[in-house]
Design a protein around this motif. Sequence first.
Motif, PDB file in Angstrom:
ATOM      1  N   LEU A 129       1.099  -1.445  -0.121  1.00  0.00           N
ATOM      2  CA  LEU A 129       0.440  -0.125   0.170  1.00  0.00           C
ATOM      3  C   LEU A 129       1.046   1.140   0.162  1.00  0.00           C
ATOM      4  CD1 LEU A 129      -2.451  -0.954   2.290  1.00  0.00           C
ATOM      5  CD2 LEU A 129      -2.821  -0.876   0.041  1.00  0.00           C
ATOM      6  N   SER A 130       2.484   1.235   0.117  1.00  0.00           N
ATOM      7  CA  SER A 130       3.010   2.192  -0.181  1.00  0.00           C
ATOM      8  C   SER A 130       2.808   2.822  -1.531  1.00  0.00           C
ATOM      9  CB  SER A 130       4.582   1.883  -0.252  1.00  0.00           C
ATOM     10  OG  SER A 130       4.621   1.102  -1.590  1.00  0.00           O
ATOM     11  N   LYS A 131       3.163   4.396  -1.653  1.00  0.00           N
ATOM     12  CA  LYS A 131       2.619   5.414  -2.231  1.00  0.00           C
ATOM     13  C   LYS A 131       3.600   4.819  -3.297  1.00  0.00           C
ATOM     14  CE  LYS A 131       3.290  10.490  -3.117  1.00  0.00           C
ATOM     15  NZ  LYS A 131       3.778  10.633  -3.773  1.00  0.00           N
ATOM     16  N   ARG A 132       3.439   4.895  -4.690  1.00  0.00           N
ATOM     17  CA  ARG A 132       2.767   4.820  -6.122  1.00  0.00           C
ATOM     18  C   ARG A 132       3.616   5.954  -6.978  1.00  0.00           C
ATOM     19  NH1 ARG A 132       4.649  -0.439  -6.702  1.00  0.00           N
ATOM     20  NH2 ARG A 132       4.529  -2.120  -5.540  1.00  0.00           N
ATOM     21  N   ALA A 133       4.515   5.630  -8.330  1.00  0.00           N
ATOM     22  CA  ALA A 133       4.368   6.969  -9.114  1.00  0.00           C
ATOM     23  C   ALA A 133       3.110   6.590  -9.612  1.00  0.00           C
ATOM     24  CB  ALA A 133       5.466   6.967  -9.826  1.00  0.00           C
ATOM     25  N   THR A 134       2.146   7.077 -11.223  1.00  0.00           N
ATOM     26  CA  THR A 134       1.222   6.921 -11.977  1.00  0.00           C
ATOM     27  C   THR A 134       1.970   6.761 -13.178  1.00  0.00           C
ATOM     28  OG1 THR A 134      -0.162   8.692 -10.467  1.00  0.00           O
ATOM     29  CG2 THR A 134      -0.157   7.920 -13.008  1.00  0.00           C
ATOM     30  N   CYS A 135       1.740   5.334 -13.505  1.00  0.00           N
ATOM     31  CA  CYS A 135       2.542   4.662 -14.437  1.00  0.00           C
ATOM     32  C   CYS A 135       1.447   5.140 -15.998  1.00  0.00           C
ATOM     33  CB  CYS A 135       3.006   2.967 -14.486  1.00  0.00           C
ATOM     34  SG  CYS A 135       3.438   3.180 -13.024  1.00  0.00           S
ATOM     35  N   ASN A 136       1.864   5.449 -16.832  1.00  0.00           N
ATOM     36  CA  ASN A 136       1.085   5.947 -18.720  1.00  0.00           C
ATOM     37  C   ASN A 136       1.799   4.574 -18.726  1.00  0.00           C
ATOM     38  OD1 ASN A 136       0.369   8.223 -17.255  1.00  0.00           O
ATOM     39  ND2 ASN A 136       2.649   8.667 -17.680  1.00  0.00           N
ATOM     40  N   VAL A 137       0.871   4.281 -20.287  1.00  0.00           N
ATOM     41  CA  VAL A 137       1.140   2.716 -21.057  1.00  0.00           C
ATOM     42  C   VAL A 137       1.099   3.730 -22.262  1.00  0.00           C
ATOM     43  CG1 VAL A 137       0.955   0.768 -19.698  1.00  0.00           C
ATOM     44  CG2 VAL A 137      -0.980   2.538 -20.617  1.00  0.00           C
ATOM     45  N   HIS A 138       1.422   5.500 -22.142  1.00  0.00           N
ATOM     46  CA  HIS A 138       1.087   5.624 -23.804  1.00  0.00           C
ATOM     47  C   HIS A 138       1.982   5.601 -24.750  1.00  0.00           C
ATOM     48  CE1 HIS A 138      -2.647   7.588 -22.075  1.00  0.00           C
ATOM     49  NE2 HIS A 138      -1.299   8.006 -21.063  1.00  0.00           N
ATOM     50  N   ASP A 139       2.459   5.792 -25.865  1.00  0.00           N
ATOM     51  CA  ASP A 139       3.487   5.628 -26.771  1.00  0.00           C
ATOM     52  C   ASP A 139       4.098   6.648 -26.435  1.00  0.00           C
ATOM     53  OD1 ASP A 139       2.363   8.478 -27.423  1.00  0.00           O
ATOM     54  OD2 ASP A 139       1.830   8.090 -30.001  1.00  0.00           O
ATOM     55  N   LYS A 140       4.656   7.256 -25.113  1.00  0.00           N
ATOM     56  CA  LYS A 140       5.808   8.300 -24.690  1.00  0.00           C
ATOM     57  C   LYS A 140       6.718   6.965 -24.130  1.00  0.00           C
ATOM     58  CE  LYS A 140       2.924  12.486 -24.412  1.00  0.00           C
ATOM     59  NZ  LYS A 140       2.444  13.649 -23.996  1.00  0.00           N
ATOM     60  N   VAL A 141       6.576   5.926 -24.327  1.00  0.00           N
ATOM     61  CA  VAL A 141       8.017   4.980 -23.778  1.00  0.00           C
ATOM     62  C   VAL A 141       9.170   5.470 -23.802  1.00  0.00           C
ATOM     63  CG1 VAL A 141       6.073   3.195 -22.862  1.00  0.00           C
ATOM     64  CG2 VAL A 141       7.371   3.047 -25.129  1.00  0.00           C
ATOM     65  N   ALA A 142      10.521   5.769 -22.699  1.00  0.00           N
ATOM     66  CA  ALA A 142      11.757   6.064 -23.557  1.00  0.00           C
ATOM     67  C   ALA A 142      11.902   4.553 -22.448  1.00  0.00           C
ATOM     68  CB  ALA A 142      12.431   6.981 -21.749  1.00  0.00           C
ATOM     69  N   PRO A 143      13.316   4.273 -23.430  1.00  0.00           N
ATOM     70  CA  PRO A 143      14.183   3.047 -22.821  1.00  0.00           C
ATOM     71  C   PRO A 143      14.898   3.646 -21.681  1.00  0.00           C
ATOM     72  CG  PRO A 143      15.012   3.730 -24.864  1.00  0.00           C
ATOM     73  CD  PRO A 143      13.520   4.702 -24.222  1.00  0.00           C
ATOM     74  N   ALA A 144      14.906   2.337 -20.871  1.00  0.00           N
ATOM     75  CA  ALA A 144      15.093   1.984 -19.293  1.00  0.00           C
ATOM     76  C   ALA A 144      16.351   2.599 -19.308  1.00  0.00           C
ATOM     77  CB  ALA A 144      14.216   1.035 -18.078  1.00  0.00           C
ATOM     78  N   ALA A 145      17.348   2.647 -19.731  1.00  0.00           N
ATOM     79  CA  ALA A 145      19.068   2.405 -19.545  1.00  0.00           C
ATOM     80  C   ALA A 145      19.078   4.080 -20.009  1.00  0.00           C
ATOM     81  CB  ALA A 145      19.533   1.404 -20.283  1.00  0.00           C
ATOM     82  N   ASP A 146      18.342   4.657 -20.999  1.00  0.00           N
ATOM     83  CA  ASP A 146      18.801   5.907 -21.254  1.00  0.00           C
ATOM     84  C   ASP A 146      18.362   7.113 -20.421  1.00  0.00           C
ATOM     85  OD1 ASP A 146      19.241   4.867 -23.535  1.00  0.00           O
ATOM     86  OD2 ASP A 146      17.856   5.814 -24.916  1.00  0.00           O
ATOM     87  N   ALA A 147      16.823   5.995 -19.497  1.00  0.00           N
ATOM     88  CA  ALA A 147      16.308   6.924 -18.515  1.00  0.00           C
ATOM     89  C   ALA A 147      16.597   7.313 -16.844  1.00  0.00           C
ATOM     90  CB  ALA A 147      14.809   6.946 -18.177  1.00  0.00           C
ATOM     91  N   ALA A 148      17.438   5.828 -16.852  1.00  0.00           N
ATOM     92  CA  ALA A 148      18.442   5.842 -15.672  1.00  0.00           C
ATOM     93  C   ALA A 148      19.829   6.885 -15.974  1.00  0.00           C
ATOM     94  CB  ALA A 148      19.074   4.385 -15.317  1.00  0.00           C
ATOM     95  N   ARG A 149      20.315   7.123 -17.494  1.00  0.00           N
ATOM     96  CA  ARG A 149      21.618   7.895 -17.377  1.00  0.00           C
ATOM     97  C   ARG A 149      20.624   9.042 -17.119  1.00  0.00           C
ATOM     98  NH1 ARG A 149      22.210   4.323 -21.272  1.00  0.00           N
ATOM     99  NH2 ARG A 149      24.112   2.711 -21.129  1.00  0.00           N
TER     100      ARG A 149
END
Length: 180
Positions: free
Chosen positions: A68-88
Amino acid sequence: MVHFSLSALASILALTPVINAVAVPVEPFSFEKWIDGKISNPNGTHLTADEAYEAYMATRLDVDAGSLSKRATCNVHDKVAPAADAARAIDYLASIGNQDCKVKVTQRFSTWGNAEISGNGRGGATVPWVSKCNDIARAAGKVMDTCWRADGTVQGSEYAWGNGNIAVHVQRKGTTTVMD
């Protein structure tokens, strides 16, 4: 009647620690904790963005699906980014630390490859909302922890750590219309 030889019994007992070791759960890697560590000890030894990505992939378990911890809002639209690039991109924000990240309407804070970290200010402020870039990075880390998709992409949003006036977005580069 079953007879065990002494060597067979010794072999079975020798495997017992191995079997017990396998049952110990591995704590999943957390981008939010990774950023917190970099912020609290900037000169410490920390994983690189690539190592953080690999650590997440190696320990990716959905152990808190019922949390029940606070979670971010996730989207599933066409704006997804590569996770490796987001980490950088998040790593860059953490590296500039206590520098102010400001936003009136919309602001791009960091880009890397095909990912960007951006923010929206609440209510069209006449003066910019301000958070430390560390706090923007923490929010983006929570998005990474919560919204990572099975295909290695991520998209979502969370309010800046300690500041409910700036919504932080992790998404594909070039999908934010900057108005500020």
